[in-house]
Scaffold this motif. Structure first.
Motif, PDB file in Angstrom:
ATOM      1  N   ILE A   1       0.844  -1.200   0.000  1.00 25.46           N
ATOM      2  CA  ILE A   1       0.000   0.000   0.000  1.00 25.46           C
ATOM      3  C   ILE A   1       0.878   1.249   0.000  1.00 25.46           C
ATOM      4  O   ILE A   1       0.631   2.194  -0.760  1.00 25.46           O
ATOM      5  CB  ILE A   1      -0.975  -0.011   1.203  1.00 25.46           C
ATOM      6  N   MET A   2       1.905   1.251   0.838  1.00 23.69           N
ATOM      7  CA  MET A   2       2.821   2.398   0.874  1.00 23.69           C
ATOM      8  C   MET A   2       3.528   2.585  -0.466  1.00 23.69           C
ATOM      9  O   MET A   2       3.706   3.721  -0.926  1.00 23.69           O
ATOM     10  CB  MET A   2       3.851   2.222   2.000  1.00 23.69           C
ATOM     11  N   ASP A   3       3.900   1.476  -1.113  1.00 21.60           N
ATOM     12  CA  ASP A   3       4.548   1.563  -2.418  1.00 21.60           C
ATOM     13  C   ASP A   3       3.631   2.222  -3.451  1.00 21.60           C
ATOM     14  O   ASP A   3       4.069   3.092  -4.218  1.00 21.60           O
ATOM     15  CB  ASP A   3       4.965   0.177  -2.914  1.00 21.60           C
ATOM     16  N   TYR A   4       2.369   1.814  -3.460  1.00 22.17           N
ATOM     17  CA  TYR A   4       1.432   2.420  -4.418  1.00 22.17           C
ATOM     18  C   TYR A   4       1.149   3.886  -4.086  1.00 22.17           C
ATOM     19  O   TYR A   4       1.009   4.710  -4.990  1.00 22.17           O
ATOM     20  CB  TYR A   4       0.127   1.622  -4.508  1.00 22.17           C
ATOM     21  N   ASN A   5       1.085   4.211  -2.815  1.00 20.06           N
ATOM     22  CA  ASN A   5       0.911   5.625  -2.447  1.00 20.06           C
ATOM     23  C   ASN A   5       2.111   6.448  -2.897  1.00 20.06           C
ATOM     24  O   ASN A   5       1.958   7.589  -3.367  1.00 20.06           O
ATOM     25  CB  ASN A   5       0.685   5.764  -0.943  1.00 20.06           C
TER      26      ASN A   5
ATOM     27  N   SER B   1      -2.796  11.621 -20.430  1.00 21.40           N
ATOM     28  CA  SER B   1      -3.518  10.352 -20.549  1.00 21.40           C
ATOM     29  C   SER B   1      -2.745   9.207 -19.898  1.00 21.40           C
ATOM     30  O   SER B   1      -3.347   8.325 -19.270  1.00 21.40           O
ATOM     31  CB  SER B   1      -3.821  10.031 -22.010  1.00 21.40           C
ATOM     32  N   GLN B   2      -1.415   9.201 -20.029  1.00 22.44           N
ATOM     33  CA  GLN B   2      -0.605   8.175 -19.373  1.00 22.44           C
ATOM     34  C   GLN B   2      -0.709   8.300 -17.847  1.00 22.44           C
ATOM     35  O   GLN B   2      -0.850   7.309 -17.142  1.00 22.44           O
ATOM     36  CB  GLN B   2       0.861   8.286 -19.795  1.00 22.44           C
ATOM     37  N   ILE B   3      -0.638   9.527 -17.379  1.00 22.11           N
ATOM     38  CA  ILE B   3      -0.742   9.774 -15.936  1.00 22.11           C
ATOM     39  C   ILE B   3      -2.112   9.331 -15.434  1.00 22.11           C
ATOM     40  O   ILE B   3      -2.222   8.680 -14.390  1.00 22.11           O
ATOM     41  CB  ILE B   3      -0.464  11.252 -15.612  1.00 22.11           C
ATOM     42  N   SER B   4      -3.151   9.662 -16.156  1.00 18.52           N
ATOM     43  CA  SER B   4      -4.511   9.297 -15.769  1.00 18.52           C
ATOM     44  C   SER B   4      -4.679   7.774 -15.744  1.00 18.52           C
ATOM     45  O   SER B   4      -5.261   7.217 -14.805  1.00 18.52           O
ATOM     46  CB  SER B   4      -5.506   9.919 -16.738  1.00 18.52           C
TER      47      SER B   4
ATOM     48  N   ALA C   1      -5.036   2.885 -12.394  1.00 22.09           N
ATOM     49  CA  ALA C   1      -4.559   1.519 -12.121  1.00 22.09           C
ATOM     50  C   ALA C   1      -4.021   1.419 -10.695  1.00 22.09           C
ATOM     51  O   ALA C   1      -4.310   0.444  -9.983  1.00 22.09           O
ATOM     52  CB  ALA C   1      -3.474   1.131 -13.120  1.00 22.09           C
ATOM     53  N   TYR C   2      -3.259   2.412 -10.277  1.00 22.32           N
ATOM     54  CA  TYR C   2      -2.723   2.418  -8.913  1.00 22.32           C
ATOM     55  C   TYR C   2      -3.854   2.492  -7.890  1.00 22.32           C
ATOM     56  O   TYR C   2      -3.817   1.820  -6.861  1.00 22.32           O
ATOM     57  CB  TYR C   2      -1.756   3.579  -8.700  1.00 22.32           C
ATOM     58  N   GLN C   3      -4.869   3.306  -8.185  1.00 24.26           N
ATOM     59  CA  GLN C   3      -6.011   3.429  -7.272  1.00 24.26           C
ATOM     60  C   GLN C   3      -6.762   2.097  -7.146  1.00 24.26           C
ATOM     61  O   GLN C   3      -7.153   1.703  -6.051  1.00 24.26           O
ATOM     62  CB  GLN C   3      -6.974   4.528  -7.740  1.00 24.26           C
ATOM     63  N   ARG C   4      -6.943   1.417  -8.278  1.00 23.55           N
ATOM     64  CA  ARG C   4      -7.604   0.107  -8.252  1.00 23.55           C
ATOM     65  C   ARG C   4      -6.786  -0.883  -7.428  1.00 23.55           C
ATOM     66  O   ARG C   4      -7.336  -1.647  -6.634  1.00 23.55           O
ATOM     67  CB  ARG C   4      -7.806  -0.434  -9.663  1.00 23.55           C
ATOM     68  N   ASN C   5      -5.472  -0.858  -7.620  1.00 26.73           N
ATOM     69  CA  ASN C   5      -4.608  -1.755  -6.859  1.00 26.73           C
ATOM     70  C   ASN C   5      -4.673  -1.450  -5.365  1.00 26.73           C
ATOM     71  O   ASN C   5      -4.680  -2.362  -4.538  1.00 26.73           O
ATOM     72  CB  ASN C   5      -3.169  -1.670  -7.360  1.00 26.73           C
ATOM     73  N   LEU C   6      -4.725  -0.163  -5.021  1.00 30.31           N
ATOM     74  CA  LEU C   6      -4.843   0.224  -3.615  1.00 30.31           C
ATOM     75  C   LEU C   6      -6.150  -0.282  -3.015  1.00 30.31           C
ATOM     76  O   LEU C   6      -6.168  -0.806  -1.893  1.00 30.31           O
ATOM     77  CB  LEU C   6      -4.759   1.749  -3.462  1.00 30.31           C
TER      78      LEU C   6
END
Length: 134
Positions: free
Chosen positions: A55-59, A74-77, A82-87
């Protein structure tokens, strides 16, 4: 980042100290029950720490992504979502781990012991919240 690591370290130290003898205070706990509870608790701690690290890594990745000037919007979005879904998946996994561990504790302890354990858990949480407020 440093504050997050420091706070997480304090939480781990506080919780490990609080849990070191939490099972010792339960009445009529047999050595077999204590062994089973200790094994279950250690397995929970290992898995939970692994999830917390991820979780800390994704944050951290999300924070770095906000400052990334090389990627397009668009890449950032796309990466951000994807990171939010993983979190969210990791947080869900963490909640399920807590439920599973709680069910395992219930299966090992008597109802009276389980109620004592939950009361101690509330006291520990209250003490920790008071510590954070200072």
């Amino acid at each position: 980042m440093k504050k997050t690591v420091l706070i997480l370290s304090l939480i781990c130290v506080f919780c490990s100290a609080a849990y070191a003898d939490i099972f010792d205070n339960l009445t009529n706990l047999t050595p077999s029950q204590k062994q089973q509870l200790t094994i279950a608790h250690n397995a929970y701690k290992q898995e939970n720490n692994s999830i917390e690290t991820r979780i800390m890594d994704y944050n951290n990745k999300l924070a770095q992504l906000k400052n990334d000037k090389e990627k397009s919007e668009s890449q950032i979005s796309l990466l951000s979502s994807a990171y939010q879904r993983n979190l969210e998946t990791l947080k869900s996994k963490q909640a399920q781990l807590q439920k599973d561990t709680d069910a395992k504790y219930k299966s090992i302890m008597t109802l009276e012991q389980y109620n004592q354990y939950k009361a101690q858990e509330v006291n520990v949480q209250d003490s920790f919240n008071k510590f954070l407020q200072k």
